[in-house]
Design a protein around this motif. Sequence first.
Motif, mmCIF file in Angstrom:
data_model
loop_
_atom_site.group_PDB
_atom_site.id
_atom_site.type_symbol
_atom_site.label_atom_id
_atom_site.label_comp_id
_atom_site.label_asym_id
_atom_site.label_seq_id
_atom_site.Cartn_x
_atom_site.Cartn_y
_atom_site.Cartn_z
ATOM 1 N N ARG A 165 0.965 -1.570 -1.369
ATOM 2 C CA ARG A 165 1.803 -2.759 -1.578
ATOM 3 C C ARG A 165 3.157 -2.402 -2.175
ATOM 4 O O ARG A 165 4.175 -2.981 -1.814
ATOM 5 C CB ARG A 165 1.084 -3.755 -2.487
ATOM 6 C CG ARG A 165 -0.150 -4.384 -1.858
ATOM 7 C CD ARG A 165 -0.895 -5.296 -2.824
ATOM 8 N NE ARG A 165 -0.046 -6.377 -3.301
ATOM 9 C CZ ARG A 165 0.305 -6.546 -4.571
ATOM 10 N NH1 ARG A 165 -0.117 -5.691 -5.491
ATOM 11 N NH2 ARG A 165 1.079 -7.557 -4.933
ATOM 12 N N ALA A 166 3.170 -1.419 -3.073
ATOM 13 C CA ALA A 166 4.411 -1.100 -3.778
ATOM 14 C C ALA A 166 5.336 -0.185 -2.977
ATOM 15 O O ALA A 166 6.559 -0.311 -3.065
ATOM 16 C CB ALA A 166 4.074 -0.459 -5.126
ATOM 17 N N ASN A 167 4.765 0.727 -2.204
ATOM 18 C CA ASN A 167 5.584 1.790 -1.603
ATOM 19 C C ASN A 167 5.616 1.806 -0.080
ATOM 20 O O ASN A 167 6.483 2.470 0.490
ATOM 21 C CB ASN A 167 5.088 3.158 -2.080
ATOM 22 C CG ASN A 167 5.184 3.313 -3.577
ATOM 23 O OD1 ASN A 167 6.263 3.279 -4.144
ATOM 24 N ND2 ASN A 167 4.042 3.460 -4.235
ATOM 25 N N ILE A 168 4.704 1.124 0.583
ATOM 26 C CA ILE A 168 4.623 1.213 2.042
ATOM 27 C C ILE A 168 4.876 -0.118 2.726
ATOM 28 O O ILE A 168 5.506 -0.169 3.783
ATOM 29 C CB ILE A 168 3.244 1.776 2.464
ATOM 30 C CG1 ILE A 168 3.119 3.208 1.976
ATOM 31 C CG2 ILE A 168 3.055 1.699 3.968
ATOM 32 C CD1 ILE A 168 1.800 3.861 2.299
ATOM 33 N N GLY A 379 15.631 4.020 3.734
ATOM 34 C CA GLY A 379 16.333 4.840 4.697
ATOM 35 C C GLY A 379 15.472 6.005 5.149
ATOM 36 O O GLY A 379 14.364 6.223 4.660
ATOM 37 N N PHE A 380 16.042 6.773 6.055
ATOM 38 C CA PHE A 380 15.291 7.883 6.660
ATOM 39 C C PHE A 380 14.881 8.916 5.604
ATOM 40 O O PHE A 380 13.717 9.287 5.487
ATOM 41 C CB PHE A 380 16.151 8.547 7.732
ATOM 42 C CG PHE A 380 15.517 9.729 8.375
ATOM 43 C CD1 PHE A 380 14.486 9.562 9.281
ATOM 44 C CD2 PHE A 380 15.936 11.009 8.066
ATOM 45 C CE1 PHE A 380 13.891 10.656 9.881
ATOM 46 C CE2 PHE A 380 15.347 12.100 8.662
ATOM 47 C CZ PHE A 380 14.329 11.916 9.574
ATOM 48 N N PHE A 381 15.831 9.362 4.782
ATOM 49 C CA PHE A 381 15.523 10.390 3.794
ATOM 50 C C PHE A 381 14.679 9.827 2.655
ATOM 51 O O PHE A 381 13.848 10.528 2.086
ATOM 52 C CB PHE A 381 16.811 11.016 3.256
ATOM 53 C CG PHE A 381 17.540 11.820 4.285
ATOM 54 C CD1 PHE A 381 17.083 13.083 4.640
ATOM 55 C CD2 PHE A 381 18.653 11.319 4.929
ATOM 56 C CE1 PHE A 381 17.747 13.841 5.605
ATOM 57 C CE2 PHE A 381 19.317 12.061 5.884
ATOM 58 C CZ PHE A 381 18.860 13.325 6.228
ATOM 59 N N ASP A 382 14.887 8.558 2.314
ATOM 60 C CA ASP A 382 14.031 7.942 1.300
ATOM 61 C C ASP A 382 12.586 7.915 1.759
ATOM 62 O O ASP A 382 11.661 8.150 0.981
ATOM 63 C CB ASP A 382 14.499 6.503 1.016
ATOM 64 C CG ASP A 382 15.856 6.468 0.335
ATOM 65 O OD1 ASP A 382 16.169 7.458 -0.347
ATOM 66 O OD2 ASP A 382 16.575 5.480 0.497
ATOM 67 N N MET A 383 12.389 7.610 3.044
ATOM 68 C CA MET A 383 11.027 7.564 3.579
ATOM 69 C C MET A 383 10.360 8.924 3.511
ATOM 70 O O MET A 383 9.185 9.047 3.163
ATOM 71 C CB MET A 383 11.063 7.056 5.017
ATOM 72 C CG MET A 383 9.698 6.856 5.668
ATOM 73 S SD MET A 383 8.976 8.355 6.356
ATOM 74 C CE MET A 383 10.147 8.722 7.635
ATOM 75 N N MET A 384 11.128 9.994 3.826
ATOM 76 C CA MET A 384 10.541 11.332 3.822
ATOM 77 C C MET A 384 10.231 11.796 2.403
ATOM 78 O O MET A 384 9.237 12.462 2.159
ATOM 79 C CB MET A 384 11.488 12.326 4.494
ATOM 80 C CG MET A 384 11.578 12.163 6.002
ATOM 81 S SD MET A 384 12.368 13.582 6.789
ATOM 82 C CE MET A 384 14.012 13.464 6.107
ATOM 83 N N LEU A 385 11.076 11.402 1.439
ATOM 84 C CA LEU A 385 10.870 11.863 0.075
ATOM 85 C C LEU A 385 9.887 11.002 -0.690
ATOM 86 O O LEU A 385 9.317 11.428 -1.685
ATOM 87 C CB LEU A 385 12.218 11.870 -0.671
ATOM 88 C CG LEU A 385 13.261 12.856 -0.149
ATOM 89 C CD1 LEU A 385 14.567 12.662 -0.904
ATOM 90 C CD2 LEU A 385 12.775 14.292 -0.317
ATOM 91 N N GLN A 386 9.664 9.789 -0.212
ATOM 92 C CA GLN A 386 8.875 8.828 -0.950
ATOM 93 C C GLN A 386 7.459 9.295 -1.273
ATOM 94 O O GLN A 386 7.048 9.257 -2.437
ATOM 95 C CB GLN A 386 8.830 7.511 -0.168
ATOM 96 C CG GLN A 386 8.436 6.317 -1.021
ATOM 97 C CD GLN A 386 8.663 5.035 -0.265
ATOM 98 O OE1 GLN A 386 8.245 4.925 0.880
ATOM 99 N NE2 GLN A 386 9.333 4.087 -0.864
ATOM 100 N N PRO A 387 6.680 9.773 -0.292
ATOM 101 C CA PRO A 387 5.323 10.193 -0.631
ATOM 102 C C PRO A 387 5.307 11.349 -1.617
ATOM 103 O O PRO A 387 4.458 11.413 -2.486
ATOM 104 C CB PRO A 387 4.748 10.614 0.716
ATOM 105 C CG PRO A 387 5.564 9.903 1.730
ATOM 106 C CD PRO A 387 6.934 9.849 1.124
ATOM 107 N N ASN A 388 6.271 12.269 -1.484
ATOM 108 C CA ASN A 388 6.281 13.447 -2.352
ATOM 109 C C ASN A 388 6.666 13.085 -3.778
ATOM 110 O O ASN A 388 6.008 13.489 -4.728
ATOM 111 C CB ASN A 388 7.265 14.480 -1.806
ATOM 112 C CG ASN A 388 6.818 15.024 -0.466
ATOM 113 O OD1 ASN A 388 5.635 15.167 -0.237
ATOM 114 N ND2 ASN A 388 7.766 15.308 0.403
#
Length: 412
Positions: A165-168, A379-388
Amino acid sequence: MTSLLGIVNKATKVFFDSNSISVDNWTFKCFYRVTGALCIASSFLVTARQFFGSPVVCDAGAASDGIRPEVLDGYCWMYATFKIPIEYKGPCASSEQEMLEGIIYNSYYQWVPIYLFLLSALFYLPRCLWLIMEGGLMKFFGKGTTTRVIEDPEEKRDKLVEFFRANIHNKYNIYYFGFMFCELLNVFVVLLAFWLTDKFLNHRFLAYGFKVYAFYRLPPEEQSIGPFINPMCYTFPRISSCNYYRYGTGGKQESINAICILALNIINDKVFLVIWWWFVFLLGVGVTRIFFRSIQVNSARLRFYLMKIRMSRFFKRNEDMDKIRSYICNCSRGDWFVLYQLSKNLNRPFFMDFLSKLTRMMEMEKKNPNCKGLDEGDGFFDMMLQPNLRAYTSDDKDDKDDDDDEEEEDKD
């Protein structure tokens, strides 16, 4: 042979990371895993001299006196013109072909093993790109939730629901479209491989498999007469000619013509025939998958039925089925794709419990007038960095805190 298969098996395991977490689908695996294994195995196969002998064996006839066979073979393997004389009437030769093309330089035979290995790396590039974009999201969700028995399932379920809910939620459309881009890239890689291999084989590969099929459908008596040329001999000749230069006893340079047998080409022609048909299969599968994705993107009902097919046994006896149907049909494409990927990795009863709890939470949030509006997404880079940055750091921090608590308890 056992040792060769062992080497191929180890190389494949090192090159391809095979684990229990799936971040793609079976068609995607065909491109990078099956194709890569096929190319690596073929690369080892064409270098197995202990099974097929020397790649080239030459005979200089009456002029062979004073010539060391290994020197002649090595020279012709590196510098042969591979032009069969017009007068030669042996098997796998065509005077018409030679008259039309003139001198043929087929030095690419030396590069076949290296080229096959590079080809396997080319097919792995979309996989590398997708792993970067995926960011280890499935690995995070699958930590402790993929086994048959799950410890503290309710606690883990609530934690994952809150994280979703918070991140995806409404933030991962780019995750879905990024995967579609990688699938499209797979098709482009197949077309690029066709073009590169055709250039590598002197423009004799584009229709290679079809020509071989058409040739061997002819009656045996027609295969040896007329204008018909065996495509396997045309692309990978077994007989070649080599001009070997040396200094004679008088100190003058002399030229010696030798007929050479390219024994390795009886393997090369079959290896590239299999690769040609496999490329055709991949192209068909890839185009079909893209067509299916284009329908899937625009059909919420299809997305729900795909989830229902995967979880049919659990959907039938779930009390929140109407709510789940409504949520899946109305959620964003990114949310659906993440959930669909989770359904392939998580313990199925646990995933069903997770989906039910998530659906109820989303229903409550929808009814709550104080809930926040829809997030426009990262954004694109936020999405890639988000899980990490968000998932792993918080998760590792919790694990570290738990370890510290256990150490303090042990000290007490």
